[in-house]
Every structure is written in C-alpha cells, then in structure tokens.
Enzyme design. Structure first.
Site, PDB file in Angstrom:
ATOM      1  N   ASN A 261       0.836  -1.209   0.000  1.00 31.69           N
ATOM      2  CA  ASN A 261       0.000   0.000   0.000  1.00 31.69           C
ATOM      3  C   ASN A 261       0.866   1.252   0.000  1.00 31.69           C
ATOM      4  OD1 ASN A 261      -2.367  -1.471   0.080  1.00 31.69           O
ATOM      5  ND2 ASN A 261      -2.791  -1.084   2.239  1.00 31.69           N
TER       6      ASN A 261
ATOM      7  N   ARG B   6     -11.414  -4.112 -14.146  1.00 34.74           N
ATOM      8  CA  ARG B   6     -10.322  -5.036 -13.810  1.00 34.74           C
ATOM      9  C   ARG B   6     -10.818  -6.465 -13.996  1.00 34.74           C
ATOM     10  NH1 ARG B   6      -6.441  -1.888 -11.169  1.00 34.74           N
ATOM     11  NH2 ARG B   6      -7.249  -0.166  -9.909  1.00 34.74           N
TER      12      ARG B   6
ATOM     13  N   ARG C  57      -5.551   1.581 -12.925  1.00 28.55           N
ATOM     14  CA  ARG C  57      -4.192   1.725 -12.401  1.00 28.55           C
ATOM     15  C   ARG C  57      -3.522   0.389 -12.113  1.00 28.55           C
ATOM     16  NH1 ARG C  57      -1.892   6.632 -12.474  1.00 28.55           N
ATOM     17  NH2 ARG C  57      -3.652   7.542 -11.348  1.00 28.55           N
TER      18      ARG C  57
ATOM     19  N   HIS D 102     -15.643   3.602 -14.667  1.00 25.80           N
ATOM     20  CA  HIS D 102     -15.505   2.789 -13.460  1.00 25.80           C
ATOM     21  C   HIS D 102     -16.811   2.065 -13.136  1.00 25.80           C
ATOM     22  CE1 HIS D 102     -14.652   2.339  -8.985  1.00 25.80           C
ATOM     23  NE2 HIS D 102     -13.561   1.858  -9.534  1.00 25.80           N
TER      24      HIS D 102
ATOM     25  N   ARG E 200     -13.969   2.892   4.803  1.00 21.80           N
ATOM     26  CA  ARG E 200     -12.798   2.091   5.123  1.00 21.80           C
ATOM     27  C   ARG E 200     -11.522   2.909   5.127  1.00 21.80           C
ATOM     28  NH1 ARG E 200     -11.708  -0.708   0.411  1.00 21.80           N
ATOM     29  NH2 ARG E 200      -9.917   0.630   0.032  1.00 21.80           N
TER      30      ARG E 200
END
Length: 719
Positions: free
Chosen positions: A54, A384, A414, A444, A570
C-alpha cells in the site's frame, strides 16, 4: 481588505482534513492488524506485507503526483487543508518514519514468534553448517550464472534503477584507495526465497543469498560495505493527447507506450536495508539524487510479497494453524442451483453479497446468455479482470456463438493496464466489439446488460455491481451484485451503452444515477430531503473513501439541521466528525478485517421509506466528477432489508471497527462483554430472506411508449 465575495470563496478548514494524511492513518490501521494476537501469525505477516505494498503505491501515485504538482502549480491550495503541494509533501515525509518504525517493530515481533516454531528467515542469522553448504551450492549453480554486477565510476555511467526492483549495493575500493559504487540487480527470474531441503520452514530470501556473496562479485575491488536498496519512482502517468504524435491513433498502442514511460519517472523514495552510513551513504545520495527526508532505513524486508508464497512452501500441518481457516462462499439462499438463472431473475430481483455468496450465479447467468438462442446481445463494462478470467472466456464464447458482444474496456485501470490490453486483444480476436470509453473520463461503472428477444419484443436482464468482474477479488472483497429483469432498469442500461458509444456524458436516465453528471447532483438533493426532516432525518453511507468537498459541506449542513449521519468509510475521510456546530451529529466508522471492505451503499431515511442505492462510486472528487459511475436504486423490500442489515451490523462492529475522532485520529472500538465482528457474522450467518410467493412478471410497457422514452433520453428532453 478582501471583499465579502472573496471571503465566501475561501473554504472552511475547521471540520476537514488532508486526504493524504487521512490515507496514511488508514494504512496504519492495516498495519495494526499485525499487532492483533487473535489473528494467526502468518496472516499478521500478510498485513505487514499489505501495508508495505500500500505504501509503495502511495509513493508511486500520491507522492508522485504531489511532486509533479509542486513543480507545475506550486501555489495550488488543497481545499480540505489549505496546504500547498510542498507543504503536503513535508507533512507526509514527517509522518512516514513513524510508520516505518512501527512496521519494523511488528515485523520483529511476528518473526520472533515464528522462529519459536522453527519458521525462520536465515538472512543475517547464524546458519547451520549443512544450511550454509546448501545455500553456497545453490548460489554457485542457480544464481551466479545470471547475475550482472556493475561498477559505477568515472568510466561507467550510473544505470537506470527500476522502481521497486531490488539491488545489492557495495562500497568498493580499488588498489589506489579510490572509492566507487558496485551494483548487482536481483534478477526477477529467481525465486523470492530458497527453502532448506530437509526443513522447508527454514528459508533465505534471494537478496540475502546474493548479499552473502557480494564480496566475491567485483573482481580486484575490495568490498568495504554492502546493503540492499530499492527506489520508488513516480508512477502517476497521464493520458492527455498532447503526449502523443498526431499519427498515433490507436488508443491501445498509446497506453502501451505510457506503461514504458512509467519506469523512467522521478525517484520519490530510497529504501535501504543494512548498514550504509558515512561515505557509502553520501555516494548513494549523490548517485541516486535524493534528499535526506526521502531515505528510509528498514529492518524489515524491502519487498514482502514473498510472504504470500510461504503458505505453499511450508508443510501443510505446520502452515494450517498459522493462517485463517479456509472459507468457502455459500450458494445464495433463495436461488435454485438446478433452475436456469435467467428464469429465476425474471421472477424476482436478486442480490449477491461477496465474498459470503458465491459468484457462480452470475457466471451461470452469463454462460446461459452465451448459449441461449433468444439472447440477442451482451454488453458489459470492464475495469479489472482476473489474470485467468472465466468472465472473459464466456464473453468470447458468446461472440463465437453469434451474439453481439460489446465490451467497454477501461485501459487506464491503475496497474492493471497491461492485463486489460491483453484481454482486449483476445476479446477482439473472438469477435467481441471492444470500445475504450470517453476521453478524459475513466469508466468505473460495473454494469452488464443482456438483451433477449421474444417475438417482436425485447426484454432485459441487468446486472449492476459495486466491484469488478474479477473472480479472484470476488473472494477477497466485500461487494454487492444486483440482478434484475426490471424493464426500466434495462432500458436505462440500453441508453447508457448507447451514450457511451457516442461519448455522451450528459444523458438522461429514469432510474439509474450516472456520473459525472448524475450521482453527485442527486446525492445532494437526497441529503437536502433529509435536511428538511430535521432531527427525524437519517443518512447512512458506506463507501471506501470520501474527499468531495461539496458532499462534505452538505453533510455538515445536515448535521447542523439535526440529521443523524452515519458513515462507514474504510479508507480516506476528509470530514472530521464531532466538531461543535459543524459535524457533531456525524459518526464515522472504519472497518479493516480479513476481507477488504469494498461495497458502496447509500441510504436516505429509515425503515420501509428509506431510499437505498448500491453504487460503483466512492464519494471522491475523481469518482463523482471525472469518472463514469453508476448508482442503482434497490426497490424490492426484501433486498432493502438485506442492505439495512449489512449497514446496521457494520455500525455495531466492535472488533474490527475504529471510530474517527474530531482530531483526525482513530479509536479502536472494543467490548469485553459482547464481541460483534461484522465480517465473522456474515461468514457464519446466512442473511435470511423469506421467499414470498412468486410475483407475476412485470407488465410490459408498450413498445412505442418505450421507444419514445428512450429517444428522449438519448437526444434530449425528459422521459
């Protein structure tokens, strides 16, 4: 003196915070899972690895973009904190050393406990004679033949360092006493670690194998010091047309060229493992061109993805108690495995909750559509895909069976660009029509539209989700997948794909909310309706992050009106709750657990009258203003109850949940009396949905009326 208009234009920072600092607090919560002794040891090591990856991406994207911004627009002000790009970078570089220190400490603690079980990383530790013999033999036969040591001096230029590639660096001295730098790239072709043949629980990472032999790799040079290093480069590549030649017309080829550029962008971080001080460090700084605040010394490994491979290398009886018990998603309640999915969805709307429900019902739906003669077309958006995607193969089969298959493929997802480029070629070769969305706006959205012909009538099955069409992440992320035969949703889906084909971002829709025009505008209206209720108003939003200033300000307005606002976010939250007179009625929860919280649910109002949506969009500026996103209303009472149960269960979580404080820090919820772990609850409990008698199929709208409505939405006017 500033005018009133100028003062009004200045945003208020009293109840907001910087997104980058908020994200770093999120990543700290990920790291803190490694300190939870109720989590199995190797899962704790995984959390350290996830924290590390991350942070790598944070440097590559967020720090990289701020670095560019500090050069191009140094006076630009962040509208949540009032900081310039340079000031944001300074704060980031102040915070990260503490996170690295915590990471190293937790890595040491977890490693120490693993060593008691004889799961031991032999790098830098005393090796048994037979182990050292095996490592030496392995190096000579498997490693040495493919190494490429380099000397950097006045006669040898400094090589390009790949982002996050590992290198063994050495301070060298020739016979005249002159110092130079030696570098040995750690080849990607080599495995990340080597296990001992008699005890696979004892292993050594490849960089440590090479490090042990580094003094022998530079011929007549004397090796004074060695270390392992890696650099992190800015990976925030852009997509503007000016970067390409006029004759470079194919978008897929242009994306391939951009990926090659990514590896050559500016260095934003240097990580070093080992002793590298004095002249050695000065030489590295000068050659790599970094400042002191960009250098980090790590005691933990610089690359930790090897942790995920340990599970396969360890003996099963040793590994089993060190990982979470395997979890098998269940077949969703209320769906008959033996009946066709299309028929069941035509009778009633369905809602899957991943990873607790299996993804198989959607795969079966798509597979049925690929084979059925009455299916005319399949249209889908792809952001994705899994590296071995069942969904892509089904779409190929559908095209080969003569179905019209349209795939809106987003090549700019990405770090998945290369995978998506490969799949787009395969889909085209199979006969699918692949389009690449609207210039400057990432698509998206997660929508799949199946069109069926019955006589001279068209019918639809529409699937809308909060997560990607990726079977791997469907078992790792919490997401929602809604499947419906509602004609109005299907008609909106048709209009959506037609709009995308012609690049129309301002289309009108009856039921779906579609960004960049629709979602934020409608969210603000829905919040206003709750504001009108005063203290009787209620808002609950679950998403990954919230950064959009207009939404933040409107939620503050709702709080001031007495509306109870509950946010389950989150990751990033740029709103600070509990500020008197501004956000005192807002409560923010963050859940970090075994599964990545990824579902997006918007709720306005309470009980039966609550309006509920699932969406692909987080409440971020990029999602609401610069992406194509879809939010879909959930209208069936049973499914609304399911969404409310999900929200309420997560709000009651006191095991994996943390509460955002007014100062921007997080407080870990805890209760010794009753432990409420929301993810564990959904793993152990089926969300009970009593099956009412099957409703008759929805009444078909007259074809002429539906065509007129669709025409208006495509070409202007309201239906």
């Amino acid at each position: 003196m500033a005018s009133n208009a100028e003062n009004a234009a200045v945003p208020e920072y009293g109840y907001t915070q910087n997104r980058e600092l908020s994200w770093l607090r999120f990543n700290r919560r990920v790291l803190e899972e490694a300190a939870d002794e109720t989590v199995p040891l190797l899962e704790r090591m995984k959390y350290i690895s996830i924290f590390t990856s991350n942070l790598d991406e944070f440097f590559m994207i967020r720090v990289g973009s701020l670095f560019d911004l500090s050069l191009m627009s140094p006076e630009e002000i962040d509208n949540k904190s009032g900081m310039t790009p340079r000031e944001q970078l300074e704060r980031i570089y102040e915070v990260i050393p503490g996170l690295v220190e915590l990471k190293d400490r937790l890595y040491g603690q977890v490693s120490g406990q693993l060593e008691k079980l004889d799961i031991c990383d032999l790098g830098g530790r005393e090796q048994r004679p037979e182990e050292r013999k095996y490592i030496n033999q392995y190096f000579k036969t498997k490693v040495l033949p493919i190494l490429s040591p380099q000397i950097v001096d006045s006669h040898h230029p400094f090589p390009h360092l790949g982002s996050k590639a590992l290198y063994i660096a050495a301070l060298l001295q020739d016979k005249k006493g002159n110092h130079s730098l030696g570098l040995v790239p750690v080849p990607d072709a080599l495995p990340p670690f080597v296990t001992m043949p008699d005890r696979p629980s004892r292993f050594i990472r490849m960089e440590d194998v090479i490090l042990q032999w580094a003094p022998t790799l530079f011929g007549s040079y004397k090796v004074l010091n060695t270390c392992v290093l890696c650099v992190t480069r800015n990976a925030d590549i852009g997509y503007d047309e000016e970067k390409f030649d006029d004759d470079d017309a194919d978008f897929r080829n242009r994306m391939s060229k951009l990926l090659k550029k990514r590896s050559h962008l500016s260095i934003v971080r240097l990580e070093i493992s080992g002793e590298a001080g004095g002249d050695f460090l000065k030489l590295l700084k000068r050659r790599i061109d970094v400042d002191d605040h960009q250098i980090y010394f790590d005691e933990a490994p610089l690359r930790m993805k090897y942790v995920f491979a340990l599970e396969r290398a360890l003996p099963e009886e040793l590994a089993r108690p060190l990982y979470f018990a395997p979890y098998a998603p269940r077949w969703p309640e209320g769906l008959d495995e033996k009946r066709p999915m299309i028929e069941q969805i035509q009778k009633r709307d369905r809602l899957l909750f991943f990873p607790f429900d299996r993804v198989d019902p959607f795969l079966r739906l798509l597979s049925e559509a690929a084979e059925r003669e009455d299916v005319v077309s399949i249209k889908i958006t792809i952001y994705r895909l899994a590296s071995s995607s069942k969904i892509a193969h089904i779409l190929c089969r559908a095209a080969e069976n003569g179905k019209e298959v349209t795939v809106l493929m987003e090549l700019r997802a990405r770090f998945d660009e290369a995978n998506n480029i490969s799949w787009s070629r395969l889909l085209e070769d199979a006969g699918c029509r692949v389009i690449y969305g609207v210039e400057d706006f990432k698509c998206h959205s997660k929508i799949c539209l199946i069109t069926l012909r019955e006589g001279d009538q068209l019918h639809y099955i529409t699937q809308i989700g909060t997560g990607n069409y990726n079977e791997k992440t469907n078992t790792q992320y919490t997401d929602l997948s809604f499947m419906t035969a509602a004609e109005d949703i299907g008609a909106d889906g048709t209009v959506f794909f037609q709009n995308m084909m012609v690049g129309n971002l301002e289309g009108c829709y009856d039921e779906l909310l579609v960004a960049p025009v629709g979602i934020k505008k409608d969210l603000l209206k829905l919040i206003d309706k709750e504001i009108a209720k005063g203290p009787d108003g209620y808002i609950c939003i679950k998403a990954n992050s919230m950064t959009e200033r207009q939404v933040i300000d409107k939620l503050s307005e709702a709080s001031c009106a007495g509306v109870q606002v509950r946010l389950i976010l989150r990751s990033i939250c740029c709103l600070r709750p509990g500020i008197p007179g501004k956000t005192e009625n807002i409560h923010v929860t963050s859940i970090v657990g075994r599964f990545l919280e990824h579902a997006r649910i918007y709720c306005f109002g309470r009980g039966e009258k609550a309006k509920l949506f699932i969406a692909s969009a987080d409440l971020m500026t990029r999602n609401l203003n610069r992406r194509v996103e879809i939010a879909c209303p959930i209208r069936e009472p049973r499914l609304k109850e399911k969404l409310l149960l999900i929200l309420n269960t997560q709000l009651a979580d006191n095991v994996k949940a943390s509460t955002l404080q007014a100062d921007g820090s997080y407080f870990r919820k805890s209760s010794a009396a009753v432990r409420n772990d929301s993810q564990l609850y959904f793993m152990e409990h089926t969300i009970h949905q009593p099956e009412p008698p099957e409703a008759p199929a929805p009444k078909e709208a007259a074809p002429a009326k539906r065509l007129k409505s669709r025409w208006k939405r495509l070409f202007g006017g309201k239906s």
